[in-house]
Design an enzyme around this catalytic site. Sequence first.
Site, mmCIF file in Angstrom:
data_model
loop_
_atom_site.group_PDB
_atom_site.id
_atom_site.type_symbol
_atom_site.label_atom_id
_atom_site.label_comp_id
_atom_site.label_asym_id
_atom_site.label_seq_id
_atom_site.Cartn_x
_atom_site.Cartn_y
_atom_site.Cartn_z
ATOM 1 N N LYS A 16 0.799 -0.882 0.069
ATOM 2 C CA LYS A 16 -0.225 -0.131 -0.001
ATOM 3 C C LYS A 16 0.966 1.376 -0.216
ATOM 4 O O LYS A 16 2.058 0.996 0.302
ATOM 5 C CB LYS A 16 -0.981 0.015 1.093
ATOM 6 C CG LYS A 16 -0.288 0.195 2.547
ATOM 7 C CD LYS A 16 -1.369 0.568 3.507
ATOM 8 C CE LYS A 16 -1.239 1.931 3.736
ATOM 9 N NZ LYS A 16 -0.245 2.452 4.676
ATOM 10 N N LYS A 20 -2.557 -10.135 10.500
ATOM 11 C CA LYS A 20 -2.436 -10.027 12.001
ATOM 12 C C LYS A 20 -3.314 -11.072 12.693
ATOM 13 O O LYS A 20 -4.547 -11.652 12.166
ATOM 14 C CB LYS A 20 -2.798 -8.765 12.474
ATOM 15 C CG LYS A 20 -1.839 -7.926 12.163
ATOM 16 C CD LYS A 20 -2.047 -6.406 12.853
ATOM 17 C CE LYS A 20 -1.051 -5.390 12.134
ATOM 18 N NZ LYS A 20 0.037 -5.112 13.049
ATOM 19 N N HIS A 66 -6.250 -0.151 6.008
ATOM 20 C CA HIS A 66 -6.252 -1.013 7.339
ATOM 21 C C HIS A 66 -7.535 -0.912 7.948
ATOM 22 O O HIS A 66 -8.240 -1.901 8.333
ATOM 23 C CB HIS A 66 -5.191 -0.971 8.219
ATOM 24 C CG HIS A 66 -3.725 -0.749 7.752
ATOM 25 N ND1 HIS A 66 -3.368 -1.474 6.731
ATOM 26 C CD2 HIS A 66 -2.909 -0.021 7.909
ATOM 27 C CE1 HIS A 66 -2.153 -1.251 6.308
ATOM 28 N NE2 HIS A 66 -1.717 -0.281 7.000
ATOM 29 N N LYS A 121 -1.396 9.145 15.753
ATOM 30 C CA LYS A 121 0.369 9.157 15.815
ATOM 31 C C LYS A 121 0.620 9.984 16.942
ATOM 32 O O LYS A 121 -0.294 10.730 17.699
ATOM 33 C CB LYS A 121 1.223 9.556 14.646
ATOM 34 C CG LYS A 121 0.810 8.735 13.465
ATOM 35 C CD LYS A 121 2.259 8.444 12.991
ATOM 36 C CE LYS A 121 1.883 7.511 11.822
ATOM 37 N NZ LYS A 121 2.405 6.269 11.755
HETATM 38 C C1 BG6 Z 1 1.316 1.320 7.884
HETATM 39 C C2 BG6 Z 1 1.342 2.855 7.997
HETATM 40 O O1 BG6 Z 1 0.608 0.827 6.651
HETATM 41 O O2 BG6 Z 1 1.019 0.824 8.974
HETATM 42 C C3 BG6 Z 1 1.997 3.381 9.138
HETATM 43 O O3 BG6 Z 1 1.878 3.269 6.709
HETATM 44 C C4 BG6 Z 1 1.721 2.610 10.214
HETATM 45 O O4 BG6 Z 1 2.130 4.889 9.194
HETATM 46 C C5 BG6 Z 1 1.601 1.182 10.277
HETATM 47 O O5 BG6 Z 1 2.485 2.940 11.555
HETATM 48 C C6 BG6 Z 1 1.088 0.474 11.272
HETATM 49 O O6 BG6 Z 1 1.273 -0.957 11.435
HETATM 50 P P1 BG6 Z 1 1.559 -1.805 12.430
HETATM 51 O O7 BG6 Z 1 1.454 -3.200 12.107
HETATM 52 O O8 BG6 Z 1 2.698 -1.241 13.117
HETATM 53 O O9 BG6 Z 1 0.161 -1.591 13.332
#
Ligand code: BG6
Length: 495
Positions: free
Chosen positions: A149, A183, A241, A341
């Site tokens: 992505k 996951k 997501h 964030k």
């Molecule tokens: C990514 C995003 O797709 O997913 C990031 O670009 C984000 O910004 C990340 O931090 C989160 O993934 P995970 O697996 O660490 O929750």
Amino acid sequence: MANEACTYVIFGATGNLSRVKLMPALYHLEVENRLPEGSKILALGRRDWSQQKWLDEVKIMLTEKARGGLDETVLQRFMARLSYHKGDLHDKQNYVELATKLADSNDFPSNIAFYLAISPNDFANVTQYLSEVELLTETHGWRRLVIEKPFGYDLESAQALQHRLSSYLKESQIYRIDHYLGKGTVQNLLVFRFANVMLEPLWNRNYIDHIQITHSEALGIGSRANYYDNAGALRDMVQSHLLQLLTLVAMEPPVSMEAESLRDEKVKVLKSIRNIPKQAVHAHAFRAQYAKGKINGKNVNGYLQEENVPADSVTETYAAMKLYIDNWRWRGVPIYLRTGKRMAEAQSSISICFRHPPLQFFRDTQVQSMQPNWILLGIQPEECLRMEMTVKEPGLEMRTRVSSLDASFRHAHENPTDAYEDLLLDVIEGDRSLFLRFDEVEYAWKIVEPILQTWAVERDFIPTYPAGSWGPEDCRRLFEKEKQFWRCSLTPEDK
Ligand code: BG6
């Protein structure tokens, strides 16, 4: 049937994704003996590295990430599969050399998966070059393309990208990855919903008050400003997501686990999401940006002070949305999505709040209010499945409290696997059920498009929240009812 040997060709092999996720995932598949006998991994990078230098680098990557430490025997087996190819992505000649190298099937099995861990701007061109040297033609063995992505920047660019990809590849060759689908809890959600008969009668508008999906991170944007400032939280997390998680929570039972059945049901959910008219964007979406604050007792910068962020940026680092699914099962049930964030804690979870029970039965007791039942699915860092029930407090009085039934699925000695391990294995096995079909991507863009367009022109102001907080207070205005609140914890005591 055992899988046939294959070659994984990784574009962008020296980059961050490959270091942190892909190489460690492939190593862990080696640990589990899941890489088919004779399989090879060919790394492509711009750097002028020798084979030995690449092996040394991989060892460093794995030392940091190997669960339970590196196993020397497994490492040797894994290293024997690795090769490095120096080449410039934008240079056609590079692809001619690559094709010549891969043509030697004594070295490289002719089933080939190309993994594009590169800038999205290069997806279409790299695919075109691969096609021009006939590396995507399936005359001997299969050819698959794994694409990270973001798939496009908005609806139009996603359609344009799809248009180009589909002139070089059949849909069955394209693996659009959304690592959230790999996951543990996310896969378990399907089992939880469709293997437990007691849930199905409750899983609808008659019993569920609302659904929340949260992804919060304590980290900031790090060194990703060049990507992130153009993307923002809505594109980065929600369009991909979080909407994917929503489809799994809300879909009808698919006919089978087979890829097309699952994807058909997911698309139906996305198609049923009520369109947000431009004039209603503020009632349905909220954005904000982190200001300076404290995380774990340490002062941290605000977004505008991060390296390479323009001083007047109004890019959101927090995005929340309220959605409605207009179908028989979900009509009228608000779904709240939020991500941010530099929040108080890193947590991904799905929280399902049931309706309030009537108080009538307790009218002459000390029970003043009752908590609704919740089902809580922790995705990370804690993986859990919990149901909150009201029980009587021990003692002579009629008082109640909330108790949590824990259906967590991992025993202490069972190691979690990383999402990329499952997904990289699925590519080898040709299982596309956890990858996105283009119409899923397209409908997800359609859902967020009015918000993106509205925010894009409102460039004068963006609310802020202190780093280390749970986000902006004003975001409460998305809630439909006074009693609704953002659920931040997976335990009853401190919600
Ligand atoms: C990514 C995003 O797709 O997913 C990031 O670009 C984000 O910004 C990340 O931090 C989160 O993934 P995970 O697996 O660490 O929750």
